[in-house]
Design a protein around this motif. Structure first.
Motif, PDB file in Angstrom:
ATOM      1  N   LEU A   1       0.704  -1.407  -0.012  1.00 43.48           N
ATOM      2  CA  LEU A   1      -0.105   0.179   0.019  1.00 43.48           C
ATOM      3  C   LEU A   1       0.927   1.122  -0.029  1.00 43.48           C
ATOM      4  CD1 LEU A   1      -2.441  -1.008   2.774  1.00 43.48           C
ATOM      5  CD2 LEU A   1      -2.758  -1.445   0.387  1.00 43.48           C
ATOM      6  N   VAL A   2       0.498   2.282  -0.956  1.00 50.26           N
ATOM      7  CA  VAL A   2       1.262   3.476  -0.923  1.00 50.26           C
ATOM      8  C   VAL A   2       0.357   4.685  -0.819  1.00 50.26           C
ATOM      9  CG1 VAL A   2       3.220   2.566  -2.208  1.00 50.26           C
ATOM     10  CG2 VAL A   2       1.394   3.491  -3.459  1.00 50.26           C
ATOM     11  N   LYS A   3       0.616   5.597  -0.268  1.00 49.22           N
ATOM     12  CA  LYS A   3      -0.074   6.728  -0.255  1.00 49.22           C
ATOM     13  C   LYS A   3      -0.702   7.502  -1.568  1.00 49.22           C
ATOM     14  CE  LYS A   3      -0.821  10.948   3.107  1.00 49.22           C
ATOM     15  NZ  LYS A   3      -0.200  11.690   3.893  1.00 49.22           N
ATOM     16  N   ASP A   4       0.797   7.489  -2.424  1.00 50.27           N
ATOM     17  CA  ASP A   4       0.761   8.151  -3.617  1.00 50.27           C
ATOM     18  C   ASP A   4       1.736   7.598  -4.505  1.00 50.27           C
ATOM     19  OD1 ASP A   4       0.859   9.760  -5.595  1.00 50.27           O
ATOM     20  OD2 ASP A   4       1.200  11.618  -4.730  1.00 50.27           O
ATOM     21  N   LYS A   5       1.364   6.785  -5.849  1.00 55.02           N
ATOM     22  CA  LYS A   5       1.901   6.127  -6.491  1.00 55.02           C
ATOM     23  C   LYS A   5       3.007   7.226  -7.285  1.00 55.02           C
ATOM     24  CE  LYS A   5      -1.085   2.166  -7.464  1.00 55.02           C
ATOM     25  NZ  LYS A   5      -1.684   1.513  -8.634  1.00 55.02           N
TER      26      LYS A   5
ATOM     27  N   LEU B   1      11.537   3.241  -5.820  1.00 54.39           N
ATOM     28  CA  LEU B   1      12.163   1.918  -5.597  1.00 54.39           C
ATOM     29  C   LEU B   1      11.276   0.797  -5.433  1.00 54.39           C
ATOM     30  CD1 LEU B   1      14.707   0.319  -5.732  1.00 54.39           C
ATOM     31  CD2 LEU B   1      15.151   1.047  -3.482  1.00 54.39           C
ATOM     32  N   LEU B   2      10.356   1.068  -4.346  1.00 56.74           N
ATOM     33  CA  LEU B   2       9.628   0.074  -3.927  1.00 56.74           C
ATOM     34  C   LEU B   2       8.550  -0.137  -5.151  1.00 56.74           C
ATOM     35  CD1 LEU B   2       8.297  -1.435  -1.501  1.00 56.74           C
ATOM     36  CD2 LEU B   2       6.907   0.770  -0.675  1.00 56.74           C
ATOM     37  N   LEU B   3       8.060   0.641  -5.740  1.00 54.16           N
ATOM     38  CA  LEU B   3       7.096   0.260  -6.896  1.00 54.16           C
ATOM     39  C   LEU B   3       8.022  -0.557  -8.065  1.00 54.16           C
ATOM     40  CD1 LEU B   3       5.202   3.386  -7.258  1.00 54.16           C
ATOM     41  CD2 LEU B   3       4.639   1.280  -5.810  1.00 54.16           C
TER      42      LEU B   3
ATOM     43  N   LYS C   1       8.881  -5.939 -10.275  1.00 53.90           N
ATOM     44  CA  LYS C   1       9.610  -7.013 -10.591  1.00 53.90           C
ATOM     45  C   LYS C   1       9.245  -8.345 -10.153  1.00 53.90           C
ATOM     46  CE  LYS C   1      13.864  -4.610 -11.907  1.00 53.90           C
ATOM     47  NZ  LYS C   1      15.337  -4.474 -11.622  1.00 53.90           N
ATOM     48  N   ASN C   2       8.655  -8.242  -8.955  1.00 47.06           N
ATOM     49  CA  ASN C   2       8.101  -9.429  -8.081  1.00 47.06           C
ATOM     50  C   ASN C   2       6.910  -9.826  -8.298  1.00 47.06           C
ATOM     51  OD1 ASN C   2      11.012 -10.190  -6.438  1.00 47.06           O
ATOM     52  ND2 ASN C   2      10.615  -8.182  -6.466  1.00 47.06           N
ATOM     53  N   GLY C   3       6.094  -9.296  -9.147  1.00 44.21           N
ATOM     54  CA  GLY C   3       4.481  -9.310  -9.236  1.00 44.21           C
ATOM     55  C   GLY C   3       3.774  -8.973  -8.082  1.00 44.21           C
ATOM     56  N   VAL C   4       4.101  -8.157  -7.343  1.00 44.86           N
ATOM     57  CA  VAL C   4       3.536  -7.887  -6.096  1.00 44.86           C
ATOM     58  C   VAL C   4       2.266  -6.791  -6.455  1.00 44.86           C
ATOM     59  CG1 VAL C   4       3.780  -6.877  -3.631  1.00 44.86           C
ATOM     60  CG2 VAL C   4       5.430  -8.264  -4.519  1.00 44.86           C
ATOM     61  N   GLU C   5       1.121  -6.720  -5.986  1.00 38.51           N
ATOM     62  CA  GLU C   5       0.241  -5.731  -6.195  1.00 38.51           C
ATOM     63  C   GLU C   5       0.385  -4.614  -5.438  1.00 38.51           C
ATOM     64  OE1 GLU C   5      -4.862  -5.266  -5.652  1.00 38.51           O
ATOM     65  OE2 GLU C   5      -3.755  -7.462  -5.277  1.00 38.51           O
ATOM     66  N   VAL C   6       0.046  -3.371  -6.010  1.00 41.54           N
ATOM     67  CA  VAL C   6       0.178  -2.279  -5.231  1.00 41.54           C
ATOM     68  C   VAL C   6      -1.217  -1.609  -5.473  1.00 41.54           C
ATOM     69  CG1 VAL C   6       1.276   0.094  -5.082  1.00 41.54           C
ATOM     70  CG2 VAL C   6       2.757  -1.935  -6.085  1.00 41.54           C
ATOM     71  N   GLY C   7      -1.470  -0.816  -4.069  1.00 43.95           N
ATOM     72  CA  GLY C   7      -2.901  -0.053  -4.153  1.00 43.95           C
ATOM     73  C   GLY C   7      -2.451   1.184  -3.313  1.00 43.95           C
ATOM     74  N   GLU C   8      -3.139   2.224  -3.924  1.00 44.26           N
ATOM     75  CA  GLU C   8      -3.288   3.481  -3.372  1.00 44.26           C
ATOM     76  C   GLU C   8      -4.068   3.432  -1.993  1.00 44.26           C
ATOM     77  OE1 GLU C   8      -1.841   7.068  -6.168  1.00 44.26           O
ATOM     78  OE2 GLU C   8      -3.785   6.448  -5.889  1.00 44.26           O
TER      79      GLU C   8
ATOM     80  N   ASP D   1      -4.970   5.547   2.230  1.00 46.04           N
ATOM     81  CA  ASP D   1      -4.844   6.277   3.154  1.00 46.04           C
ATOM     82  C   ASP D   1      -4.125   5.680   4.366  1.00 46.04           C
ATOM     83  OD1 ASP D   1      -4.566   8.572   4.936  1.00 46.04           O
ATOM     84  OD2 ASP D   1      -6.577   8.724   5.389  1.00 46.04           O
ATOM     85  N   ILE D   2      -3.000   5.873   4.428  1.00 45.61           N
ATOM     86  CA  ILE D   2      -2.119   5.019   5.416  1.00 45.61           C
ATOM     87  C   ILE D   2      -1.381   6.141   6.337  1.00 45.61           C
ATOM     88  CG2 ILE D   2      -2.003   3.091   4.281  1.00 45.61           C
ATOM     89  CD1 ILE D   2       0.700   3.867   3.043  1.00 45.61           C
ATOM     90  N   ALA D   3      -1.619   7.227   6.225  1.00 46.52           N
ATOM     91  CA  ALA D   3      -0.955   8.566   7.169  1.00 46.52           C
ATOM     92  C   ALA D   3      -0.879   7.833   8.563  1.00 46.52           C
ATOM     93  CB  ALA D   3      -1.672   9.749   7.269  1.00 46.52           C
ATOM     94  N   PRO D   4       0.446   8.107   9.264  1.00 46.19           N
ATOM     95  CA  PRO D   4       1.368   9.139   8.808  1.00 46.19           C
ATOM     96  C   PRO D   4       2.539   8.482   7.826  1.00 46.19           C
ATOM     97  CG  PRO D   4       2.025   8.127  10.834  1.00 46.19           C
ATOM     98  CD  PRO D   4       0.436   7.715  10.485  1.00 46.19           C
ATOM     99  N   TYR D   5       2.271   7.023   7.434  1.00 45.07           N
ATOM    100  CA  TYR D   5       3.177   6.534   6.480  1.00 45.07           C
ATOM    101  C   TYR D   5       2.877   6.786   5.112  1.00 45.07           C
ATOM    102  CZ  TYR D   5       4.037   4.157  10.959  1.00 45.07           C
ATOM    103  OH  TYR D   5       4.406   3.957  12.171  1.00 45.07           O
ATOM    104  N   ARG D   6       4.046   6.405   4.169  1.00 45.85           N
ATOM    105  CA  ARG D   6       3.733   6.680   3.053  1.00 45.85           C
ATOM    106  C   ARG D   6       3.700   5.161   2.062  1.00 45.85           C
ATOM    107  NH1 ARG D   6       8.335  11.215   2.346  1.00 45.85           N
ATOM    108  NH2 ARG D   6       7.840  11.029   0.244  1.00 45.85           N
ATOM    109  N   ALA D   7       4.112   4.342   2.880  1.00 44.27           N
ATOM    110  CA  ALA D   7       4.044   2.993   2.224  1.00 44.27           C
ATOM    111  C   ALA D   7       4.034   1.923   3.324  1.00 44.27           C
ATOM    112  CB  ALA D   7       5.467   2.558   1.671  1.00 44.27           C
ATOM    113  N   VAL D   8       3.232   0.813   3.002  1.00 42.37           N
ATOM    114  CA  VAL D   8       3.112  -0.346   3.882  1.00 42.37           C
ATOM    115  C   VAL D   8       3.067  -1.650   3.231  1.00 42.37           C
ATOM    116  CG1 VAL D   8       1.617  -1.553   5.748  1.00 42.37           C
ATOM    117  CG2 VAL D   8       1.763   1.010   5.650  1.00 42.37           C
TER     118      VAL D   8
END
Length: 380
Positions: free
Chosen positions: A340-344, A351-353, A358-365, A367-374
């Motif tokens: 999960l990311v706050k903003d793609k 780098l995370l994206l 590369k590893n076929g991991v799903e990414v979703g946007e 609201d995970i404040a105060p974090y920007r990635a989980v």
């Protein structure tokens, strides 16, 4: 024991003992476990994560590029953070009428920050010694190492150092260990979104800390630590073969920060005389001075993690890895279900994206404040 650790450390291309004394038992013959097997054993409860280690991969070209870019972008921010923490640690030592400072960096994430603080103290003539000590979730800090350090420095102010705070598992583990050792916990990090889990941290936001996206090659070629029962120290492996040595940026990182500190030292001291909120005031960027930005308590962080668990059917709190650094490390070392990311479009998560693609991991946007990635670890 300390002398023995120093003698062993000198055999490897790693930190000098003046920078950090690594209180680990070197393990030479270790059977590595592949990532998928390790994940299955961890989640089934058949083995604790600290008894297994997957062979660390060398960083990709993109990892190294992002590391260099983030180091250039944030070197002044780190430099001010180092000086801020050093100043506050020294003031605390003076207020307690101790005669020296002992820095204890939690291996590995605390080491790059701890070495910079130690170098700053040395440049200022402050009496300090810096140790790297293992701490393992569910097991505690290495009590054998800690007892040796306390015995060697009976009148020291002990400050524990980590790179950043995720959801606070290590902070809570450290609190319990300090109670067992009969010492007070003074804990410092570069970033703590909660403000509750450290005694002090210069920054509250989740950001791309350069040493948070690399492993051994920015931490003295040292592996993650391996649990061993007393009377042994916790173990570790030195990745000092030629491939790792060629990728090693430990000293390069430290020299960049040393130079940034030297160029900013006078500005820091001038501002320090006026206010305790000097750091963010003198930096470019969107950071807000402490006390103005919203505060996320430890309870709020755990509430966020539980919301993510409920929303994405996650069975264990430990399978939720918040912060850019923790999310990135989890993709590199674990078997992720989703990120999960706050903003793609956030450059700090590029780098995370890329790793996810590369590893076929799903990414979703989300609201995970105060974090920007989980990163969410896959249930096995």
């Amino acid at each position: 024991m300390i002398k023995q650790c120093i003698e062993n450390q000198l055999k490897h291309q790693t930190y000098s003992p003046e920078d950090a004394i690594l209180m680990v038992d070197e393990i030479k013959d270790f059977h590595f476990t592949d990532v998928k097997t390790k994940e299955r054993l961890i989640q089934s409860g058949q083995a604790h994560y600290s008894t297994m280690l997957s062979k660390e991969s060398l960083p990709t070209e993109m990892q190294m590029e992002v590391f260099e870019q983030s180091l250039e972008r944030y070197k002044d921010k780190i430099a001010y953070g180092v000086m801020y923490l050093a100043s506050n640690i020294q003031m605390k030592m003076n207020s307690q009428k101790k005669n020296e400072i002992v820095l204890i960096s939690l291996i590995r994430a605390g080491l790059p920050l701890g070495v910079s603080i130690q170098r700053y103290f040395r440049s200022e003539g402050v009496k300090s010694t810096h140790y790297g000590v293992s701490i393992i979730r569910d097991k505690g800090i290495d009590s054998v190492a800690m007892k040796a350090i306390i015995k060697a420095h009976p009148n020291a102010f002990i400050a524990f150092i980590d790179g950043w705070i995720g959801k606070g598992a290590i902070s809570r583990q450290l609190s319990g260990s300090c109670i067992d050792l009969g010492i007070r916990r003074y804990f410092y990090a570069l970033s703590d979104p909660t403000r509750d889990l450290t005694n002090d941290a210069p920054y509250k936001e989740d950001w791309l800390i350069p040493f948070g996206i690399l492993g051994s090659v920015v931490s003295g070629l040292l592996s993650r630590t391996i649990y061993q029962e007393e009377p042994k120290l916790h173990g570790a492996i030195f990745f000092d073969d030629e491939e790792f040595k060629r990728k090693d940026v430990t000293q390069h990182y430290l020299k960049v920060i040393d130079k940034a500190i030297l160029s900013r030292k006078e500005a820091f001291k001038t501002w320090n005389e006026q206010s305790n909120q000097y750091i963010l005031e003198v930096l470019d960027g969107n950071d807000e001075p402490l006390g103005i930005a919203p505060k996320f308590s430890e309870h709020g962080i755990l509430t966020l993690c539980k919301r993510i668990m409920a929303q994405f059917n996650v069975s264990k709190l430990n399978n939720v890895k918040p912060s850019i650094a923790e999310a990135t490390r989890a993709v590199l070392r674990r078997v992720p279900e989703k990120v999960l990311v706050k903003d793609k479009n956030d450059p700090d998560v590029a780098l995370l994206l890329n790793l996810c693609a590369k590893n076929g991991v799903e990414v979703g946007e989300c609201d995970i404040a105060p974090y920007r990635a989980v990163t969410i670890i896959k249930n096995s």
